[in-house]
Design a protein around this motif. Structure first.
Motif, PDB file in Angstrom:
ATOM      1  N   SER A   9       0.842  -1.250  -0.051  1.00 42.46           N
ATOM      2  CA  SER A   9      -0.046   0.031  -0.094  1.00 42.46           C
ATOM      3  C   SER A   9       0.630   1.393   0.028  1.00 42.46           C
ATOM      4  O   SER A   9       1.713   1.294   0.639  1.00 42.46           O
ATOM      5  N   LYS A  10       0.617   2.170  -0.853  1.00 40.31           N
ATOM      6  CA  LYS A  10       1.102   3.776  -0.571  1.00 40.31           C
ATOM      7  C   LYS A  10       0.873   4.340   0.677  1.00 40.31           C
ATOM      8  O   LYS A  10      -0.023   4.259   1.317  1.00 40.31           O
ATOM      9  N   GLU A  12       0.996   7.325   1.554  1.00 41.80           N
ATOM     10  CA  GLU A  12      -0.077   8.738   1.479  1.00 41.80           C
ATOM     11  C   GLU A  12      -1.717   8.061   1.437  1.00 41.80           C
ATOM     12  O   GLU A  12      -2.461   8.706   1.957  1.00 41.80           O
ATOM     13  N   ASN A  13      -2.023   6.834   1.079  1.00 38.67           N
ATOM     14  CA  ASN A  13      -3.113   6.203   0.893  1.00 38.67           C
ATOM     15  C   ASN A  13      -3.391   5.853   2.259  1.00 38.67           C
ATOM     16  O   ASN A  13      -4.704   6.048   2.643  1.00 38.67           O
ATOM     17  N   LEU A  14      -2.444   5.211   2.857  1.00 34.24           N
ATOM     18  CA  LEU A  14      -2.706   4.912   4.199  1.00 34.24           C
ATOM     19  C   LEU A  14      -3.032   6.022   5.254  1.00 34.24           C
ATOM     20  O   LEU A  14      -3.926   6.069   6.066  1.00 34.24           O
ATOM     21  N   LYS A  16      -4.152   8.966   4.387  1.00 33.16           N
ATOM     22  CA  LYS A  16      -5.412   9.539   3.850  1.00 33.16           C
ATOM     23  C   LYS A  16      -6.635   8.574   4.903  1.00 33.16           C
ATOM     24  O   LYS A  16      -7.592   9.330   5.194  1.00 33.16           O
ATOM     25  N   LYS A  17      -6.478   7.338   4.779  1.00 33.35           N
ATOM     26  CA  LYS A  17      -7.415   6.625   5.339  1.00 33.35           C
ATOM     27  C   LYS A  17      -7.522   6.486   6.717  1.00 33.35           C
ATOM     28  O   LYS A  17      -8.367   6.613   7.453  1.00 33.35           O
TER      29      LYS A  17
END
Length: 181
Positions: A9-10, A12-14, A16-17
């Motif tokens: 997983s990236k 930045e996505n983690l 954000k989540k």
């Protein structure tokens, strides 16, 4: 709170989540800090092999792979001594279809995949957490009291009873910290 995410997983996505104050921690054999000690591949040494009095292994993965029995090959006790975190996996491609896991080094009983997970892998990993990685466990427990801790693992299956995919060892860390293992 502790959550499990795929290592691929990236970041930045983690974030954000789970929020920008989430702590993302790699607990795989590729970790670059002391959290690598939570990897089942880590060679702590002295880990008791279930159903094998007096027999120990360097790593949990060494136990798991060493007790695996294939169509063309039985147990491989050399896996217990592997301290390199490499060349531990024993594969279908090389040895044929897996028949199960031997219930200890001196047994003739073969366990199904799920039974082996419950009777060999989980107890060995729990023993490792309790006896070889308490510093890392306590660090995660403390962090998770005030922040979201995202544990990165290659596998994200958190259900010990679901044999359809490999079990996430990060999920076992989470369950142990939450008092569910």
């Amino acid at each position: 709170m502790i959550v499990i995410a795929n290592k691929r997983s990236k970041q930045e996505n983690l974030l954000k989540k789970y929020g920008t104050d989430a702590v993302i921690i790699d607990v795989t054999s590729k970790a670059q800090d002391d959290m690598v000690r939570l990897s089942p591949f880590y060679p702590h040494g002295g880990i008791p092999v279930p159903f094998s009095p007096g027999c120990t292994a360097m790593s949990v993965e060494g136990i798991w792979q060493g007790l695996k029995v294939f169509e063309t090959c039985g147990v491989d006790l050399a896996m217990f001594r592997n301290a390199t975190m490499k060349n531990i996996k024993r594969t279908v491609r090389r040895f044929g279809r897996p028949l199960g896991h031997q219930k200890g080094v001196r047994s003739t009983t073969l366990l199904s995949y799920l039974d082996a997970r419950m009777l060999i892998y989980v107890p060995a990993y729990k023993w490792m957490l309790e006896n070889k990685a308490q510093e890392q466990v306590q660090k995660l427990r403390s962090l998770s009291e005030n922040r979201v801790v995202v544990l990165l693992d290659y596998n994200t299956n958190e259900d010990i009873a679901d044999p359809s995919t490999p079990l996430s060892h990060a999920a076992m860390v989470k369950a142990y910290i939450e008092g569910k293992l």
